[in-house]
Enzyme design. Structure first.
Site, PDB file in Angstrom:
ATOM      1  N   PHE A  54       0.816  -1.225   0.000  1.00  0.00           N
ATOM      2  CA  PHE A  54       0.000   0.000   0.000  1.00  0.00           C
ATOM      3  C   PHE A  54       0.845   1.269   0.000  1.00  0.00           C
ATOM      4  O   PHE A  54       0.361   2.347  -0.335  1.00  0.00           O
ATOM      5  CB  PHE A  54      -0.968   0.010   1.193  1.00  0.00           C
ATOM      6  CG  PHE A  54      -0.364   0.462   2.494  1.00  0.00           C
ATOM      7  CD1 PHE A  54       0.230  -0.430   3.356  1.00  0.00           C
ATOM      8  CD2 PHE A  54      -0.394   1.811   2.846  1.00  0.00           C
ATOM      9  CE1 PHE A  54       0.789  -0.006   4.557  1.00  0.00           C
ATOM     10  CE2 PHE A  54       0.165   2.249   4.047  1.00  0.00           C
ATOM     11  CZ  PHE A  54       0.763   1.341   4.896  1.00  0.00           C
ATOM     12  N   LYS A  55       2.130   1.156   0.357  1.00  0.00           N
ATOM     13  CA  LYS A  55       2.991   2.337   0.404  1.00  0.00           C
ATOM     14  C   LYS A  55       3.038   3.052  -0.959  1.00  0.00           C
ATOM     15  O   LYS A  55       3.241   4.259  -1.004  1.00  0.00           O
ATOM     16  CB  LYS A  55       4.415   1.957   0.804  1.00  0.00           C
ATOM     17  CG  LYS A  55       4.555   1.142   2.090  1.00  0.00           C
ATOM     18  CD  LYS A  55       4.226   1.943   3.318  1.00  0.00           C
ATOM     19  CE  LYS A  55       4.771   1.397   4.630  1.00  0.00           C
ATOM     20  NZ  LYS A  55       4.353   0.064   5.058  1.00  0.00           N
ATOM     21  N   ASP A  56       2.851   2.288  -2.048  1.00  0.00           N
ATOM     22  CA  ASP A  56       2.870   2.910  -3.378  1.00  0.00           C
ATOM     23  C   ASP A  56       1.786   3.972  -3.538  1.00  0.00           C
ATOM     24  O   ASP A  56       1.972   4.941  -4.263  1.00  0.00           O
ATOM     25  CB  ASP A  56       2.650   1.849  -4.465  1.00  0.00           C
ATOM     26  CG  ASP A  56       3.846   0.919  -4.635  1.00  0.00           C
ATOM     27  OD1 ASP A  56       4.992   1.392  -4.579  1.00  0.00           O
ATOM     28  OD2 ASP A  56       3.614  -0.289  -4.852  1.00  0.00           O
TER      29      ASP A  56
ATOM     30  N   THR B 204       8.305   0.549   2.655  1.00  0.00           N
ATOM     31  CA  THR B 204       8.471   1.983   2.388  1.00  0.00           C
ATOM     32  C   THR B 204       9.676   2.221   1.492  1.00  0.00           C
ATOM     33  O   THR B 204       9.629   3.021   0.554  1.00  0.00           O
ATOM     34  CB  THR B 204       8.667   2.776   3.697  1.00  0.00           C
ATOM     35  OG1 THR B 204       7.462   2.697   4.449  1.00  0.00           O
ATOM     36  CG2 THR B 204       8.975   4.236   3.421  1.00  0.00           C
TER      37      THR B 204
ATOM     38  N   LEU C 173       3.335   7.025  -2.001  1.00  0.00           N
ATOM     39  CA  LEU C 173       4.672   7.430  -2.451  1.00  0.00           C
ATOM     40  C   LEU C 173       4.727   7.798  -3.927  1.00  0.00           C
ATOM     41  O   LEU C 173       5.505   8.667  -4.322  1.00  0.00           O
ATOM     42  CB  LEU C 173       5.696   6.372  -2.075  1.00  0.00           C
ATOM     43  CG  LEU C 173       6.024   6.462  -0.570  1.00  0.00           C
ATOM     44  CD1 LEU C 173       6.733   5.224  -0.073  1.00  0.00           C
ATOM     45  CD2 LEU C 173       6.863   7.709  -0.278  1.00  0.00           C
TER      46      LEU C 173
END
Ligand SMILES: *Cc1c(COP(=O)(O)O)cnc(C)c1O
Length: 461
Positions: free
Chosen positions: A113-115, A146, A118
């Site tokens: 989910f960091k995408d 991350t 970011l």
């Protein structure tokens, strides 16, 4: 009106969104928060029904971005950020049985989910730096996801260098390769002999060094950077529009960033039942929500490594509200955390937190059993982090509808999936190509001085 931001510790000047993005951590060591939360009315929410992810993102992000970038630029950045996702809906939702919706947040370039945040952050940095003649040095600590997402978002961007610190024994092979196999001169992934908390501690120490901070123009991609949280608020709105009634969100938690984004969505007017904090054996938050005492213990390695954290940085943002926005009280408690290895809140503050948050935990055995059970019943493979959330959801009697956040693709953790169900999930092609690439590994001790020396050396070359 332009959105203004203040620090949880109250000793830093207020700033605008651009300042927030480019500094990451406030100069007083606190975390930035908007001074006034935008409000979305029932009519606004109604208008979001049936809209695309990108359309809802524009509605939700626009008030935060006011004064920081023109609307057409924002629209363009949202389009570019989510074009890199391999699902048309960006974050599709599916049903696991009658009483659980699963929100798949892992369709971006690095499968976690960091995408979501970011990719957006990368484009914002580029916009904020353009024409400024400034160079930015990004530092970040990662337990795996991350770092890879930041590298995917920032590789080869002009005027940016990226230094990512990860615990040498933490990430899975895929997570590590997503950091070490990227061939970009501005990207530096550093394996640190220590834990995630050691890495995060070094990042905070770099920020505490005012001269270094000034000279290097430091910012961060960790969720202490408000832009991360802000971009994650969007999918709470998107998911809520797909169900009837007030959803309860179940969030696998480490640094308290993702679940704080849910709280932020609530503060912006999204009706939410409960926010469920799901931990693995590193259950400091679960203990806090039971007792009101925050007391870090040693970090234990688990099958959900992205949640192997004891110091949940974003908790400070909630603490700010629990303290009635009294920055002095926040400073006192954060001092106790550092010097006395813990702090307690009052019964009243604890009850206030418990009105919104519920917490639970799952150990490795329960994680494996949940992956196996969900696979047997629904033919669906959960990643170990998502499985922690699903297990906690099953343990608690939660008000419906329940939305569990799917934080990573199972193929990032093949060994665990193999143990749970005897199968190895296939890697999407975009990730499979990493397996045969050479790795660039740099190993450093958990020492701030050594990291600084490395940064200076690398920037000269
Ligand atoms: C980062 C991460 C988490 C924890 O998110 P926080 O915002 O740190 O609470 C959970 N699952 C996965 C897969 C992650 O990468």
């Amino acid at each position: 009106m332009n959105m203004r931001f203040h620090s949880t510790r109250g000793l830093a000047p207020e700033t605008d969104l651009r300042g927030v993005a480019l500094s990451g951590l406030a100069p007083d060591g606190g975390l930035y928060l908007p001074k006034i939360w935008p409000q979305f009315s029932t009519d606004d929410l109604h208008a979001m029904r049936g809209e695309t992810y990108q359309q809802i993102a524009f509605r939700v992000l626009r008030p935060f971005m006011q004064g920081a970038m023109p609307e057409d630029i924002l629209r363009g950045i949202i389009e570019k950020s989510y074009a890199a996702f391999d699902a048309a809906e960006v974050t599709p939702m599916r049903k696991l049985g009658a009483d659980c919706h699963l929100l798949e947040l892992f369709h971006g370039p690095t499968l976690a989910f960091k995408d979501v945040a970011l990719q957006f952050l990368g484009h914002c940095f580029e916009y904020f730096l353009q024409d400024s003649g400034r160079h930015l040095t990004i530092v970040g600590a990662t337990s795996g996801d991350t770092g890879s997402a930041a590298i995917a978002a920032l590789a080869n961007r002009k005027n940016i260098d990226v230094f990512i610190l990860y615990p040498d024994k933490g990430p899975s092979e895929i997570q590590r390769r997503q950091m070490t196999c990227v061939d970009a001169a501005n990207v530096h992934a550093l394996a640190v002999t220590g834990t995630f908390d050691d890495c995060q501690g070094i990042v905070k120490a770099l920020f505490a060094d005012a001269r270094l901070r000034e000279e290097e123009n430091l910012s961060t991609v960790n969720s202490i950077n408000w832009l991360r949280i802000m971009a994650q608020i969007v999918y709470y709105f998107v998911a809520a529009q797909k169900v009837e009634g007030k959803p309860t969100f179940v969030v696998p938690t480490g640094n308290f960033g993702d679940v704080f984004a849910g709280y932020a969505a609530m503060k912006c007017g999204l009706p939410v039942g409960k926010l469920v904090v799901a931990s693995n054996r590193n259950d400091i938050l679960t203990r806090f929500f039971a007792t009101g005492r925050m007391s870090p213990q040693g970090v234990k390695g688990t099958l959900s490594p992205s949640m192997d954290i004891q110091i949940s940085s974003n908790f400070e943002r909630l603490l700010f509200d629990l303290c009635g926005q009294d920055a002095k009280q926040v400073r006192g408690l954060m001092c106790d955390l550092k010097d006395k290895n813990g702090f307690s809140v009052s019964d009243k503050q604890l009850r206030q937190a418990q009105e919104i948050f519920v917490a639970g935990r799952a150990d490795d055995e329960e994680t494996l059993a949940t992956i196996a059970d969900v696979y047997d019943k629904y033919g669906y493979v959960l990643d170990p982090h998502t499985a922690v959330g699903v297990k906690v959801a099953r343990d608690l009697a939660l008000p419906q509808p329940v939305i569990c956040l799917g934080t990573a693709h199972p193929a990032k953790f093949p060994d665990t999936i193999q143990r749970a169900i005897g199968l190895t999930p296939s890697l999407p092609a975009k990730t499979a190509i990493l397996i045969n690439k050479p790795e660039r590994t740099i190993l450093l001790p958990a020492s701030t001085e050594r990291v600084v020396a490395f940064m200076r050396e690398r920037k000269k070359s």
